[in-house]
Design a protein around this motif. Sequence first.
Motif, PDB file in Angstrom:
ATOM      1  N   LEU A   1       4.867  -4.437  -3.028  1.00  0.00           N
ATOM      2  CA  LEU A   1       3.959  -3.917  -2.017  1.00  0.00           C
ATOM      3  C   LEU A   1       3.244  -2.667  -2.515  1.00  0.00           C
ATOM      4  CD1 LEU A   1       5.998  -4.349   1.290  1.00  0.00           C
ATOM      5  CD2 LEU A   1       4.091  -5.742   0.465  1.00  0.00           C
ATOM      6  N   ALA A   2       3.977  -1.784  -3.204  1.00  0.00           N
ATOM      7  CA  ALA A   2       3.354  -0.559  -3.713  1.00  0.00           C
ATOM      8  C   ALA A   2       2.244  -0.881  -4.697  1.00  0.00           C
ATOM      9  CB  ALA A   2       4.413   0.322  -4.383  1.00  0.00           C
ATOM     10  N   THR A   3       2.468  -1.863  -5.554  1.00  0.00           N
ATOM     11  CA  THR A   3       1.440  -2.263  -6.521  1.00  0.00           C
ATOM     12  C   THR A   3       0.237  -2.884  -5.825  1.00  0.00           C
ATOM     13  OG1 THR A   3       3.134  -2.666  -8.213  1.00  0.00           O
ATOM     14  CG2 THR A   3       0.977  -3.671  -8.562  1.00  0.00           C
ATOM     15  N   LEU A   4       0.503  -3.769  -4.878  1.00  0.00           N
ATOM     16  CA  LEU A   4      -0.584  -4.418  -4.154  1.00  0.00           C
ATOM     17  C   LEU A   4      -1.369  -3.412  -3.314  1.00  0.00           C
ATOM     18  CD1 LEU A   4       1.305  -7.659  -3.075  1.00  0.00           C
ATOM     19  CD2 LEU A   4      -0.567  -7.514  -4.738  1.00  0.00           C
ATOM     20  N   GLU A   5      -0.676  -2.413  -2.767  1.00  0.00           N
ATOM     21  CA  GLU A   5      -1.355  -1.366  -1.996  1.00  0.00           C
ATOM     22  C   GLU A   5      -2.297  -0.554  -2.877  1.00  0.00           C
ATOM     23  OE1 GLU A   5       0.746   0.549   1.730  1.00  0.00           O
ATOM     24  OE2 GLU A   5       2.166   0.446   0.058  1.00  0.00           O
ATOM     25  N   GLN A   6      -1.904  -0.286  -4.109  1.00  0.00           N
ATOM     26  CA  GLN A   6      -2.754   0.478  -5.022  1.00  0.00           C
ATOM     27  C   GLN A   6      -4.096  -0.207  -5.239  1.00  0.00           C
ATOM     28  OE1 GLN A   6      -0.512   1.106  -8.608  1.00  0.00           O
ATOM     29  NE2 GLN A   6       0.502   2.938  -7.817  1.00  0.00           N
ATOM     30  N   HIS A   7      -4.113  -1.517  -5.118  1.00  0.00           N
ATOM     31  CA  HIS A   7      -5.341  -2.294  -5.296  1.00  0.00           C
ATOM     32  C   HIS A   7      -5.958  -2.693  -3.956  1.00  0.00           C
ATOM     33  CE1 HIS A   7      -4.843  -2.722  -9.675  1.00  0.00           C
ATOM     34  NE2 HIS A   7      -3.551  -2.801  -9.408  1.00  0.00           N
ATOM     35  N   ALA A   8      -5.455  -2.128  -2.863  1.00  0.00           N
ATOM     36  CA  ALA A   8      -5.954  -2.381  -1.505  1.00  0.00           C
ATOM     37  C   ALA A   8      -5.827  -3.851  -1.099  1.00  0.00           C
ATOM     38  CB  ALA A   8      -7.406  -1.936  -1.373  1.00  0.00           C
ATOM     39  N   LEU A   9      -4.925  -4.571  -1.765  1.00  0.00           N
ATOM     40  CA  LEU A   9      -4.711  -5.970  -1.405  1.00  0.00           C
ATOM     41  C   LEU A   9      -3.728  -6.097  -0.239  1.00  0.00           C
ATOM     42  CD1 LEU A   9      -4.476  -7.532  -4.975  1.00  0.00           C
ATOM     43  CD2 LEU A   9      -6.467  -7.428  -3.460  1.00  0.00           C
ATOM     44  N   VAL A  10      -2.949  -5.066  -0.025  1.00  0.00           N
ATOM     45  CA  VAL A  10      -1.980  -5.014   1.070  1.00  0.00           C
ATOM     46  C   VAL A  10      -2.053  -3.634   1.705  1.00  0.00           C
ATOM     47  CG1 VAL A  10       0.506  -4.839   1.559  1.00  0.00           C
ATOM     48  CG2 VAL A  10      -0.354  -6.753   0.227  1.00  0.00           C
ATOM     49  N   ARG A  11      -1.831  -3.575   2.998  1.00  0.00           N
ATOM     50  CA  ARG A  11      -1.727  -2.295   3.696  1.00  0.00           C
ATOM     51  C   ARG A  11      -0.518  -2.368   4.611  1.00  0.00           C
ATOM     52  NH1 ARG A  11      -3.487  -3.049   8.818  1.00  0.00           N
ATOM     53  NH2 ARG A  11      -4.646  -4.955   9.211  1.00  0.00           N
ATOM     54  N   ARG A  12       0.065  -1.199   4.890  1.00  0.00           N
ATOM     55  CA  ARG A  12       1.198  -1.133   5.812  1.00  0.00           C
ATOM     56  C   ARG A  12       0.827  -0.264   7.000  1.00  0.00           C
ATOM     57  NH1 ARG A  12       6.275  -0.258   1.746  1.00  0.00           N
ATOM     58  NH2 ARG A  12       4.624   0.440   0.339  1.00  0.00           N
ATOM     59  N   ASP A  13       1.099  -0.768   8.208  1.00  0.00           N
ATOM     60  CA  ASP A  13       0.756  -0.003   9.399  1.00  0.00           C
ATOM     61  C   ASP A  13       1.833   1.038   9.678  1.00  0.00           C
ATOM     62  OD1 ASP A  13       2.899  -1.281  10.676  1.00  0.00           O
ATOM     63  OD2 ASP A  13       1.622  -2.823  11.562  1.00  0.00           O
TER      64      ASP A  13
ATOM     65  N   VAL B   1      -2.318  -8.154   4.998  1.00  0.00           N
ATOM     66  CA  VAL B   1      -3.325  -8.312   3.957  1.00  0.00           C
ATOM     67  C   VAL B   1      -4.370  -7.206   4.097  1.00  0.00           C
ATOM     68  CG1 VAL B   1      -5.172  -9.792   3.073  1.00  0.00           C
ATOM     69  CG2 VAL B   1      -2.992 -10.795   3.773  1.00  0.00           C
ATOM     70  N   GLY B   2      -4.750  -6.588   2.981  1.00  0.00           N
ATOM     71  CA  GLY B   2      -5.746  -5.526   2.997  1.00  0.00           C
ATOM     72  C   GLY B   2      -7.143  -6.059   2.719  1.00  0.00           C
ATOM     73  N   LEU B   3      -8.125  -5.237   3.038  1.00  0.00           N
ATOM     74  CA  LEU B   3      -9.508  -5.660   2.822  1.00  0.00           C
ATOM     75  C   LEU B   3      -9.865  -5.773   1.353  1.00  0.00           C
ATOM     76  CD1 LEU B   3     -11.634  -3.891   5.577  1.00  0.00           C
ATOM     77  CD2 LEU B   3     -10.971  -6.280   5.395  1.00  0.00           C
ATOM     78  N   GLY B   4      -9.001  -5.267   0.479  1.00  0.00           N
ATOM     79  CA  GLY B   4      -9.242  -5.447  -0.949  1.00  0.00           C
ATOM     80  C   GLY B   4      -9.291  -6.910  -1.333  1.00  0.00           C
ATOM     81  N   VAL B   5      -8.596  -7.749  -0.559  1.00  0.00           N
ATOM     82  CA  VAL B   5      -8.648  -9.191  -0.802  1.00  0.00           C
ATOM     83  C   VAL B   5     -10.078  -9.693  -0.618  1.00  0.00           C
ATOM     84  CG1 VAL B   5      -7.879 -11.436   0.064  1.00  0.00           C
ATOM     85  CG2 VAL B   5      -6.243  -9.564  -0.184  1.00  0.00           C
TER      86      VAL B   5
END
Length: 213
Positions: A46-58, A65-69
């Motif tokens: 999750l931390a890696t995916l968050e760095q690329h804005a592919l995942v976000r945590r509320d 899923v983050g808007l990076g997708v």
Amino acid sequence: MTAETSQTLDRGLRVLKLLADTDHGLTVTELSGKLGVNRTVVYRLLATLEQHALVRRDLGGRARVGLGVLRLGRQVHPLVREAAMPALRALAEDIGATAHLTLVDGAEALAVAVVEPTWTDYHVAYRAGFRHPLDRGAAGKAILAARQAPADDPDYTLTHGELEAGASGAAAPLVGVTGIEGSVGVVMLADSIPERVGPRVVDAAREVAEALR
């Protein structure tokens, strides 16, 4: 898995697929169970995916899923806008107010499509790309309300003067669109929203959701 594939990448892609299949996000514990790996591995993914804005945590810790997708494909945002435009245009012309499609981007609401009415003497200037906190304005509050009380038949949210003095807003959340949190709404220069606007916004949100499925 074969010798030529990456286990870590495979797990990361599986995380994205799992999150894309839920409207309400997943916790680390839930992801750990579904992937069959321990929580430490999930945290790293999750931390890696968050760095690329592919995942976000509320704020509650649920991953979504983050808007990076969407940004991975240059044509995705234009396709989203194109799908929403007929319903937004009809809404703007019917109500005589600026209509918009707003998506979640982190802790903010991001207007990705805007249509202004053609026949009014004046209307609120509202531009695609406009951002504001999720807890201010009808667009963001409608999304937050849907998180707290998910429903197949959502209600609308009304606000006044929260983003622009003298302006009122009405918005309804998108429902049933996998991987996308958003709302459809209108903003107008008025002290209050006419009674018929709320139900009309709900109908428009339903039309946009159907176009995006």
